[in-house]
Write a protein that holds these residues in place. Structure first.
Motif, PDB file in Angstrom:
ATOM      1  N   GLY A  32      33.709  40.762  54.273  1.00  0.00           N
ATOM      2  CA  GLY A  32      32.555  41.159  53.485  1.00  0.00           C
ATOM      3  C   GLY A  32      32.627  42.574  52.937  1.00  0.00           C
ATOM      4  O   GLY A  32      31.634  43.089  52.419  1.00  0.00           O
ATOM      5  N   LYS A  33      33.796  43.197  52.986  1.00  0.00           N
ATOM      6  CA  LYS A  33      33.961  44.549  52.453  1.00  0.00           C
ATOM      7  C   LYS A  33      34.174  44.530  50.941  1.00  0.00           C
ATOM      8  O   LYS A  33      34.006  45.553  50.282  1.00  0.00           O
ATOM      9  CB  LYS A  33      35.133  45.246  53.138  1.00  0.00           C
ATOM     10  CG  LYS A  33      34.923  45.451  54.634  1.00  0.00           C
ATOM     11  CD  LYS A  33      36.145  46.100  55.273  1.00  0.00           C
ATOM     12  CE  LYS A  33      35.947  46.277  56.773  1.00  0.00           C
ATOM     13  NZ  LYS A  33      37.146  46.878  57.427  1.00  0.00           N
ATOM     14  N   ALA A  34      34.557  43.382  50.415  1.00  0.00           N
ATOM     15  CA  ALA A  34      34.690  43.182  48.970  1.00  0.00           C
ATOM     16  C   ALA A  34      33.970  41.894  48.609  1.00  0.00           C
ATOM     17  O   ALA A  34      33.936  40.938  49.401  1.00  0.00           O
ATOM     18  CB  ALA A  34      36.154  43.101  48.557  1.00  0.00           C
ATOM     19  N   ASP A  35      33.388  41.872  47.418  1.00  0.00           N
ATOM     20  CA  ASP A  35      32.716  40.657  46.957  1.00  0.00           C
ATOM     21  C   ASP A  35      33.717  39.555  46.647  1.00  0.00           C
ATOM     22  O   ASP A  35      33.446  38.371  46.903  1.00  0.00           O
ATOM     23  CB  ASP A  35      31.892  40.960  45.696  1.00  0.00           C
ATOM     24  CG  ASP A  35      30.687  41.819  45.985  1.00  0.00           C
ATOM     25  OD1 ASP A  35      29.651  41.267  46.392  1.00  0.00           O
ATOM     26  OD2 ASP A  35      30.798  43.045  45.816  1.00  0.00           O
ATOM     27  N   ALA A  36      34.854  39.944  46.090  1.00  0.00           N
ATOM     28  CA  ALA A  36      35.810  38.929  45.639  1.00  0.00           C
ATOM     29  C   ALA A  36      37.225  39.481  45.603  1.00  0.00           C
ATOM     30  O   ALA A  36      37.446  40.702  45.612  1.00  0.00           O
ATOM     31  CB  ALA A  36      35.410  38.411  44.257  1.00  0.00           C
ATOM     32  N   PHE A  37      38.158  38.565  45.557  1.00  0.00           N
ATOM     33  CA  PHE A  37      39.579  38.859  45.367  1.00  0.00           C
ATOM     34  C   PHE A  37      40.038  38.050  44.168  1.00  0.00           C
ATOM     35  O   PHE A  37      39.804  36.840  44.100  1.00  0.00           O
ATOM     36  CB  PHE A  37      40.362  38.470  46.630  1.00  0.00           C
ATOM     37  CG  PHE A  37      41.851  38.386  46.472  1.00  0.00           C
ATOM     38  CD1 PHE A  37      42.562  39.326  45.731  1.00  0.00           C
ATOM     39  CD2 PHE A  37      42.569  37.363  47.083  1.00  0.00           C
ATOM     40  CE1 PHE A  37      43.951  39.247  45.598  1.00  0.00           C
ATOM     41  CE2 PHE A  37      43.947  37.273  46.964  1.00  0.00           C
ATOM     42  CZ  PHE A  37      44.638  38.219  46.229  1.00  0.00           C
ATOM     43  N   MET A  38      40.672  38.698  43.200  1.00  0.00           N
ATOM     44  CA  MET A  38      41.111  38.010  41.981  1.00  0.00           C
ATOM     45  C   MET A  38      42.618  37.829  41.995  1.00  0.00           C
ATOM     46  O   MET A  38      43.378  38.799  42.106  1.00  0.00           O
ATOM     47  CB  MET A  38      40.676  38.786  40.729  1.00  0.00           C
ATOM     48  CG  MET A  38      41.055  38.091  39.434  1.00  0.00           C
ATOM     49  SD  MET A  38      40.079  38.606  37.995  1.00  0.00           S
ATOM     50  CE  MET A  38      40.290  40.383  38.026  1.00  0.00           C
ATOM     51  N   TYR A  39      43.029  36.569  41.862  1.00  0.00           N
ATOM     52  CA  TYR A  39      44.452  36.235  41.836  1.00  0.00           C
ATOM     53  C   TYR A  39      44.586  34.881  41.158  1.00  0.00           C
ATOM     54  O   TYR A  39      43.599  34.326  40.652  1.00  0.00           O
ATOM     55  CB  TYR A  39      44.986  36.189  43.273  1.00  0.00           C
ATOM     56  CG  TYR A  39      46.398  36.716  43.456  1.00  0.00           C
ATOM     57  CD1 TYR A  39      46.915  37.714  42.647  1.00  0.00           C
ATOM     58  CD2 TYR A  39      47.205  36.225  44.469  1.00  0.00           C
ATOM     59  CE1 TYR A  39      48.205  38.202  42.841  1.00  0.00           C
ATOM     60  CE2 TYR A  39      48.487  36.704  44.683  1.00  0.00           C
ATOM     61  CZ  TYR A  39      48.981  37.689  43.853  1.00  0.00           C
ATOM     62  OH  TYR A  39      50.256  38.166  44.045  1.00  0.00           O
ATOM     63  N   ASP A  40      45.785  34.310  41.150  1.00  0.00           N
ATOM     64  CA  ASP A  40      45.966  33.019  40.485  1.00  0.00           C
ATOM     65  C   ASP A  40      45.326  31.898  41.291  1.00  0.00           C
ATOM     66  O   ASP A  40      45.028  32.031  42.478  1.00  0.00           O
ATOM     67  CB  ASP A  40      47.453  32.746  40.279  1.00  0.00           C
ATOM     68  CG  ASP A  40      48.146  32.438  41.586  1.00  0.00           C
ATOM     69  OD1 ASP A  40      48.201  31.258  41.968  1.00  0.00           O
ATOM     70  OD2 ASP A  40      48.607  33.387  42.247  1.00  0.00           O
ATOM     71  N   GLN A  41      45.128  30.766  40.634  1.00  0.00           N
ATOM     72  CA  GLN A  41      44.389  29.653  41.231  1.00  0.00           C
ATOM     73  C   GLN A  41      45.014  29.128  42.520  1.00  0.00           C
ATOM     74  O   GLN A  41      44.298  28.793  43.471  1.00  0.00           O
ATOM     75  CB  GLN A  41      44.281  28.507  40.226  1.00  0.00           C
ATOM     76  CG  GLN A  41      43.394  28.797  39.031  1.00  0.00           C
ATOM     77  CD  GLN A  41      43.605  27.757  37.948  1.00  0.00           C
ATOM     78  OE1 GLN A  41      44.733  27.463  37.572  1.00  0.00           O
ATOM     79  NE2 GLN A  41      42.521  27.205  37.446  1.00  0.00           N
ATOM     80  N   MET A  42      46.338  29.010  42.547  1.00  0.00           N
ATOM     81  CA  MET A  42      46.998  28.449  43.708  1.00  0.00           C
ATOM     82  C   MET A  42      46.771  29.303  44.947  1.00  0.00           C
ATOM     83  O   MET A  42      46.519  28.802  46.046  1.00  0.00           O
ATOM     84  CB  MET A  42      48.497  28.284  43.443  1.00  0.00           C
ATOM     85  CG  MET A  42      48.814  27.315  42.334  1.00  0.00           C
ATOM     86  SD  MET A  42      48.216  25.649  42.702  1.00  0.00           S
ATOM     87  CE  MET A  42      48.527  24.865  41.133  1.00  0.00           C
ATOM     88  N   THR A  43      46.867  30.614  44.775  1.00  0.00           N
ATOM     89  CA  THR A  43      46.657  31.525  45.891  1.00  0.00           C
ATOM     90  C   THR A  43      45.211  31.495  46.361  1.00  0.00           C
ATOM     91  O   THR A  43      44.936  31.481  47.572  1.00  0.00           O
ATOM     92  CB  THR A  43      47.026  32.959  45.475  1.00  0.00           C
ATOM     93  OG1 THR A  43      48.400  32.974  45.077  1.00  0.00           O
ATOM     94  CG2 THR A  43      46.833  33.929  46.626  1.00  0.00           C
ATOM     95  N   TYR A  72      43.754  42.861  34.698  1.00  0.00           N
ATOM     96  CA  TYR A  72      42.578  42.228  34.089  1.00  0.00           C
ATOM     97  C   TYR A  72      41.286  42.883  34.580  1.00  0.00           C
ATOM     98  O   TYR A  72      40.339  43.079  33.804  1.00  0.00           O
ATOM     99  CB  TYR A  72      42.577  40.737  34.406  1.00  0.00           C
ATOM    100  CG  TYR A  72      41.606  39.931  33.579  1.00  0.00           C
ATOM    101  CD1 TYR A  72      41.926  39.520  32.288  1.00  0.00           C
ATOM    102  CD2 TYR A  72      40.356  39.565  34.095  1.00  0.00           C
ATOM    103  CE1 TYR A  72      41.038  38.775  31.525  1.00  0.00           C
ATOM    104  CE2 TYR A  72      39.464  38.815  33.333  1.00  0.00           C
ATOM    105  CZ  TYR A  72      39.809  38.430  32.054  1.00  0.00           C
ATOM    106  OH  TYR A  72      38.923  37.693  31.294  1.00  0.00           O
ATOM    107  N   ALA A  73      41.250  43.206  35.860  1.00  0.00           N
ATOM    108  CA  ALA A  73      40.059  43.854  36.418  1.00  0.00           C
ATOM    109  C   ALA A  73      39.826  45.217  35.784  1.00  0.00           C
ATOM    110  O   ALA A  73      38.682  45.573  35.436  1.00  0.00           O
ATOM    111  CB  ALA A  73      40.203  43.987  37.932  1.00  0.00           C
ATOM    112  N   GLU A  74      40.892  45.984  35.607  1.00  0.00           N
ATOM    113  CA  GLU A  74      40.743  47.319  35.018  1.00  0.00           C
ATOM    114  C   GLU A  74      40.266  47.247  33.575  1.00  0.00           C
ATOM    115  O   GLU A  74      39.531  48.120  33.114  1.00  0.00           O
ATOM    116  CB  GLU A  74      42.066  48.072  35.109  1.00  0.00           C
ATOM    117  CG  GLU A  74      42.423  48.502  36.526  1.00  0.00           C
ATOM    118  CD  GLU A  74      43.644  49.413  36.566  1.00  0.00           C
ATOM    119  OE1 GLU A  74      44.487  49.313  35.644  1.00  0.00           O
ATOM    120  OE2 GLU A  74      43.755  50.212  37.516  1.00  0.00           O
TER     121      GLU A  74
END
Length: 277
Positions: free
Chosen positions: A184-195, A158-160
Motif C-alpha cells: 500500500g505504499k504505492a497506488d499502482a505499478f505500471m508494466y506490460d500486461q503479462m507481468t 510513459y509515466a514521466e
C-alpha cells in the motif's frame, strides 16, 4: 665456419617457425560455413520470458527463441545475464551481439541501436492496490497518488510523460515495484500486461489488475542489434518470419502462456503474439 653454421641454424629455425605457424593456422581456421557464437544479452529476471530454472540455467520464452535463432543461423548461443539498463551500452560496446530481452521498440532507443521486425505486441497495464481509489489510468494523475515503475522501462517513460501530478517511484527491480503496491505504499505499478497478470495472480488478496489497454499506440517488442549489422538484421527478420509461419510462437504460447491467453481471450483483449506482419 662458425658463420656458416650460424646461418644454417637460422635457416632451420626459420623453416621450423613457418611450418609450425602453418599448422597452427590450419587447425584454428573455422570450417566453411561455421560462425562464431551468438552472444545474446538479456536480464534473467522477467518470467516467463527471461528467467532461470532451479539449477540456475537460463529458461523462458526469450531463451527458447534465442536458441531457435542460433540453430537457424548455425551458431552456438551464449546467454549473458545483465541488468536491463546495461543491455544497450553492452550492445554498443560489442560485449553482446543482440538484445533479446522483452525490449520495446521506441524512437529514443532507435537513436542508439537498430531493431528487427517486431515479434510481439504489448500494452502497458496497472497492478493496483485493492484499497486504492484508482479505477483507471487517469485517476493516477492527481497530487497524492503514487506509482511504482521499473527504471528505464517504457512504463517509466510513459509515466514521466503522462503523469505530471503523480509521484513517480523508480526502482531497479520489478519485485520492489510489486512490493510497494502490495504494502500500500504505492497506488499502482505500471508494466506490460503479462507481468501485471502474473503479479496479480500471485497477490490476489492485496491487488487487482487493470489489463484493458489505455495507451493510444501499441508497443512492439523487437530484437536489438547494432546499426551496422545489416546482414544479421536480414537474417533475424527471415528467421522471425519462418518461425511464425511454422507455428513457433503458438508453441511458445502453449508452453508458457496458456492460462494468460485463455484469460485475455475471455476479456476480448488482443493477445501478445497476435501481430500482423
Amino acid at each position: 665456419m662458425k658463420k656458416l653454421v650460424s646461418i644454417s641454424l637460422c635457416v632451420i629455425l626459420l623453416i621450423a617457425t613457418f611450418a609450425f605457424t602453418g599448422c597452427s593456422q590450419k587447425n584454428t581456421t573455422p570450417n566453411q560455413g561455421d560462425e562464431k557464437e551468438l552472444v545474446v544479452g538479456m536480464e534473467l529476471a522477467y518470467p516467463p520470458f527471461e528467467m532461470t530454472d532451479q539449477k540456475g540455467n537460463p529458461t523462458g520464452i526469450s531463451v527458447d527463441l534465442a536458441y531457435a535463432l542460433g540453430e537457424y543461423l548455425g551458431r552456438d548461443v551464449r546467454i549473458e545475464n545483465m541488468a536491463y539498463n546495461g543491455l544497450i551500452p553492452s550492445l554498443m560496446t560489442g560485449k553482446i551481439d543482440i538484445i533479446l530481452s522483452s525490449m520495446t521498440v521506441t524512437d529514443e532507443r532507435k537513436e542508439s541501436i537498430d531493431f528487427s521486425d517486431p515479434y510481439a505486441k504489448a500494452y502497458l497495464s496497472l497492478l493496483i492496490n485493492k484499497k486504492s481509489p484508482v479505477q483507471k489510468f487517469e485517476d493516477l494523475n492527481v497530487e497524492g497518488r503514487k506509482i511504482a515503475v521499473k527504471k528505464g522501462t517504457t512504463g517509466h517513460i510513459y509515466a514521466e510523460k503522462n503523469l505530471p501530478n503523480c509521484e513517480i517511484m523508480v526502482f531497479d527491480k520489478e519485485s520492489a515495484c510489486v512490493l510497494e503496491v502490495v504494502q500500500g505504499k504505492a497506488d499502482a505499478f505500471m508494466y506490460d500486461q503479462m507481468t501485471i497478470y502474473k503479479n496479480w495472480k500471485q497477490n490476489p488478496d492485496a491487488t487487482r489488475a487493470l489489463l484493458a489497454p489505455f495507451q493510444e499506440e501499441l508497443e512492439y517488442w523487437g530484437i536489438g542489434l547494432r546499426k551496422d549489422d545489416t546482414q544479421l538484421k536480414e537474417q533475424i527478420n527471415a528467421f522471425l518470419k519462418e518461425y511464425k509461419e511454422n507455428g513457433g510462437f503458438d508453441e511458445l504460447s502453449v508452453k508458457y502462456l496458456a492460462e494468460q491467453k485463455k484469460t485475455f481471450d475471455e476479456l476480448g483483449i488482443p493477445f501478445f503474439f497476435d501481430i500482423e506482419k
